[in-house]
Design a protein around this motif. Structure first.
Motif, PDB file in Angstrom:
ATOM      1  N   GLY A  21       0.692  -1.207  -0.073  1.00 15.45           N
ATOM      2  CA  GLY A  21       0.130   0.047   0.144  1.00 15.45           C
ATOM      3  C   GLY A  21       0.959   1.345  -0.091  1.00 15.45           C
ATOM      4  N   MET A  22       0.273   2.328  -0.903  1.00 17.41           N
ATOM      5  CA  MET A  22       1.066   3.606  -0.815  1.00 17.41           C
ATOM      6  C   MET A  22       0.239   4.621  -0.556  1.00 17.41           C
ATOM      7  N   THR A  23       0.659   5.684   0.147  1.00 16.02           N
ATOM      8  CA  THR A  23      -0.149   6.774   0.255  1.00 16.02           C
ATOM      9  C   THR A  23       0.169   7.801  -0.450  1.00 16.02           C
ATOM     10  N   LEU A  24      -0.581   8.827  -1.108  1.00 15.67           N
ATOM     11  CA  LEU A  24      -0.352   9.976  -1.993  1.00 15.67           C
ATOM     12  C   LEU A  24      -1.123  11.081  -1.357  1.00 15.67           C
ATOM     13  N   GLY A  25      -0.225  12.377  -1.480  1.00 15.62           N
ATOM     14  CA  GLY A  25      -0.816  13.497  -1.004  1.00 15.62           C
ATOM     15  C   GLY A  25      -0.349  14.436  -1.998  1.00 15.62           C
ATOM     16  N   VAL A  26      -0.862  15.657  -1.918  1.00 18.54           N
ATOM     17  CA  VAL A  26      -0.703  16.902  -2.824  1.00 18.54           C
ATOM     18  C   VAL A  26      -0.311  17.825  -2.160  1.00 18.54           C
ATOM     19  N   ARG A  27       0.613  18.791  -2.840  1.00 15.15           N
ATOM     20  CA  ARG A  27       0.616  20.154  -2.214  1.00 15.15           C
ATOM     21  C   ARG A  27       0.702  21.063  -3.193  1.00 15.15           C
ATOM     22  N   GLY A  28       0.521  22.398  -3.238  1.00 15.02           N
ATOM     23  CA  GLY A  28       0.247  23.408  -4.324  1.00 15.02           C
ATOM     24  C   GLY A  28       1.032  24.612  -4.031  1.00 15.02           C
ATOM     25  N   ALA A  29       1.846  25.251  -5.138  1.00 19.73           N
ATOM     26  CA  ALA A  29       2.357  26.532  -4.984  1.00 19.73           C
ATOM     27  C   ALA A  29       1.429  27.465  -5.966  1.00 19.73           C
ATOM     28  N   ALA A  30       0.895  28.261  -5.085  1.00 22.89           N
ATOM     29  CA  ALA A  30       0.217  29.334  -5.826  1.00 22.89           C
ATOM     30  C   ALA A  30       0.792  30.650  -5.572  1.00 22.89           C
ATOM     31  N   ILE A  31       1.526  31.201  -6.576  1.00 20.36           N
ATOM     32  CA  ILE A  31       2.329  32.382  -6.555  1.00 20.36           C
ATOM     33  C   ILE A  31       1.552  33.561  -7.405  1.00 20.36           C
ATOM     34  N   ASP A  32       1.160  34.520  -6.935  1.00 18.45           N
ATOM     35  CA  ASP A  32       0.560  35.549  -7.688  1.00 18.45           C
ATOM     36  C   ASP A  32       1.405  36.564  -8.211  1.00 18.45           C
ATOM     37  N   GLY A  33       0.758  37.466  -9.014  1.00 20.90           N
ATOM     38  CA  GLY A  33       1.753  38.358 -10.068  1.00 20.90           C
ATOM     39  C   GLY A  33       2.529  39.361  -9.235  1.00 20.90           C
ATOM     40  N   ASP A  34       2.334  39.447  -7.977  1.00 22.42           N
ATOM     41  CA  ASP A  34       3.367  40.312  -7.189  1.00 22.42           C
ATOM     42  C   ASP A  34       4.618  39.297  -6.518  1.00 22.42           C
ATOM     43  N   GLY A  35       4.712  38.028  -6.847  1.00 19.04           N
ATOM     44  CA  GLY A  35       5.647  37.240  -6.474  1.00 19.04           C
ATOM     45  C   GLY A  35       5.264  36.690  -5.126  1.00 19.04           C
ATOM     46  N   ARG A  36       4.166  36.699  -4.456  1.00 25.71           N
ATOM     47  CA  ARG A  36       3.683  36.197  -3.261  1.00 25.71           C
ATOM     48  C   ARG A  36       2.983  35.125  -3.306  1.00 25.71           C
ATOM     49  N   VAL A  37       3.517  33.978  -2.423  1.00 27.87           N
ATOM     50  CA  VAL A  37       3.115  32.744  -2.427  1.00 27.87           C
ATOM     51  C   VAL A  37       2.122  32.395  -1.275  1.00 27.87           C
ATOM     52  N   CYS A  38       1.099  31.570  -1.388  1.00 32.47           N
ATOM     53  CA  CYS A  38       0.018  31.060  -0.443  1.00 32.47           C
ATOM     54  C   CYS A  38       0.703  30.180   0.552  1.00 32.47           C
ATOM     55  N   LEU A  39       0.465  30.451   1.891  1.00 35.90           N
ATOM     56  CA  LEU A  39       0.824  29.627   2.734  1.00 35.90           C
ATOM     57  C   LEU A  39      -0.239  29.375   3.720  1.00 35.90           C
ATOM     58  N   VAL A  40      -0.232  28.375   4.308  1.00 37.38           N
ATOM     59  CA  VAL A  40      -1.257  27.912   5.497  1.00 37.38           C
ATOM     60  C   VAL A  40      -0.494  27.579   6.856  1.00 37.38           C
ATOM     61  N   ARG A  41      -1.246  27.618   7.870  1.00 42.94           N
ATOM     62  CA  ARG A  41      -0.990  27.248   9.002  1.00 42.94           C
ATOM     63  C   ARG A  41      -2.077  26.507   9.625  1.00 42.94           C
ATOM     64  N   HIS A  42      -1.724  25.245   9.846  1.00 45.11           N
ATOM     65  CA  HIS A  42      -2.902  24.217  10.382  1.00 45.11           C
ATOM     66  C   HIS A  42      -3.090  24.495  11.912  1.00 45.11           C
ATOM     67  N   THR A  43      -4.046  23.888  12.335  1.00 40.40           N
ATOM     68  CA  THR A  43      -4.351  23.831  13.830  1.00 40.40           C
ATOM     69  C   THR A  43      -3.767  22.537  14.475  1.00 40.40           C
ATOM     70  N   TYR A  44      -3.274  21.693  13.838  1.00 43.13           N
ATOM     71  CA  TYR A  44      -2.875  20.316  14.363  1.00 43.13           C
ATOM     72  C   TYR A  44      -1.371  20.069  14.088  1.00 43.13           C
ATOM     73  N   VAL A  45      -0.576  20.836  13.479  1.00 43.73           N
ATOM     74  CA  VAL A  45       0.777  20.729  13.104  1.00 43.73           C
ATOM     75  C   VAL A  45       1.451  22.041  12.898  1.00 43.73           C
ATOM     76  N   ALA A  46       2.638  22.062  13.496  1.00 40.17           N
ATOM     77  CA  ALA A  46       3.397  23.403  13.573  1.00 40.17           C
ATOM     78  C   ALA A  46       3.986  23.887  12.178  1.00 40.17           C
ATOM     79  N   GLY A  47       4.137  25.084  11.966  1.00 37.91           N
ATOM     80  CA  GLY A  47       4.935  25.603  10.850  1.00 37.91           C
ATOM     81  C   GLY A  47       3.953  26.295   9.496  1.00 37.91           C
ATOM     82  N   TRP A  48       4.342  26.758   8.654  1.00 36.39           N
ATOM     83  CA  TRP A  48       3.606  27.055   7.479  1.00 36.39           C
ATOM     84  C   TRP A  48       4.003  26.343   6.336  1.00 36.39           C
ATOM     85  N   HIS A  49       2.984  25.798   5.602  1.00 33.61           N
ATOM     86  CA  HIS A  49       2.989  24.889   4.642  1.00 33.61           C
ATOM     87  C   HIS A  49       2.219  25.439   3.378  1.00 33.61           C
ATOM     88  N   LEU A  50       2.751  24.897   2.222  1.00 36.70           N
ATOM     89  CA  LEU A  50       1.852  25.039   1.179  1.00 36.70           C
ATOM     90  C   LEU A  50       0.700  24.225   1.122  1.00 36.70           C
TER      91      LEU A  50
END
Length: 155
Positions: A21-50
């Motif tokens: 068995g294998m697990t598969l996840g996805v992550r996404g980089a959304a970078i706007d026209g001003d060169g800014r990237v969207c990051l999220v901070r979850h409630t259940y794990v530390a840090g900023w993530h895609l």
């Protein structure tokens, strides 16, 4: 050959899933026209993530990424608007986990993302001014994208 029969092929695949068995996840980089990237901070794990998450049964990786962008960041991406950047093995999760990383070169911010039970915060940051606590993997993936570096093998 035995696998020429649909039932035998199905049984073979079910056995392989149970044993390998294998697990598969996805992550996404959304970078706007001003060169800014969207990051999220979850409630259940530390840090900023895609933004991202697991691929559900019956769902393609692209469908999962489109769903995760909507759920975690209130970002809309056209169905044909994702580019696969890389496919990684994620040893931090397990020896059988993999992550597909997509880049969304064009997207729409549907609305401001309100905190919920999963996402504590969602913000856009300049690529050269990422917040403290941005995870190592996020920093490395953004470096690959920004510098045109080939994707690493490991997340």
């Amino acid at each position: 050959m035995l696998l020429d029969f649909p039932i035998a092929r199905r049984l073979f695949h079910l056995g392989a899933l149970a044993l390998r068995g294998m697990t598969l996840g996805v992550r996404g980089a959304a970078i706007d026209g001003d060169g800014r990237v969207c990051l999220v901070r979850h409630t259940y794990v530390a840090g900023w993530h895609l933004p991202g998450g697991g691929v559900e049964p019956g769902e393609s990786a692209v469908e999962a990424m489109l769903r995760e962008f909507r759920e975690e960041a209130e970002i809309g991406v056209p169905a044909d608007g994702l580019r696969l950047h890389g496919f990684y093995r994620n040893l931090a999760a397990s020896g059988r986990d993999h992550v597909a990383l997509y880049v969304a070169p064009a997207f729409t911010r549907l609305r401001e993302k309100a905190p919920d039970r999963e996402i504590a915060e969602c913000r856009f940051f300049a690529l050269d001014a990422l917040p403290e606590g941005t995870t190592r993997a996020t920093l490395e993936r953004l470096h690959e994208i920004r510098e045109g570096v080939s994707p690493a093998a490991l997340w």
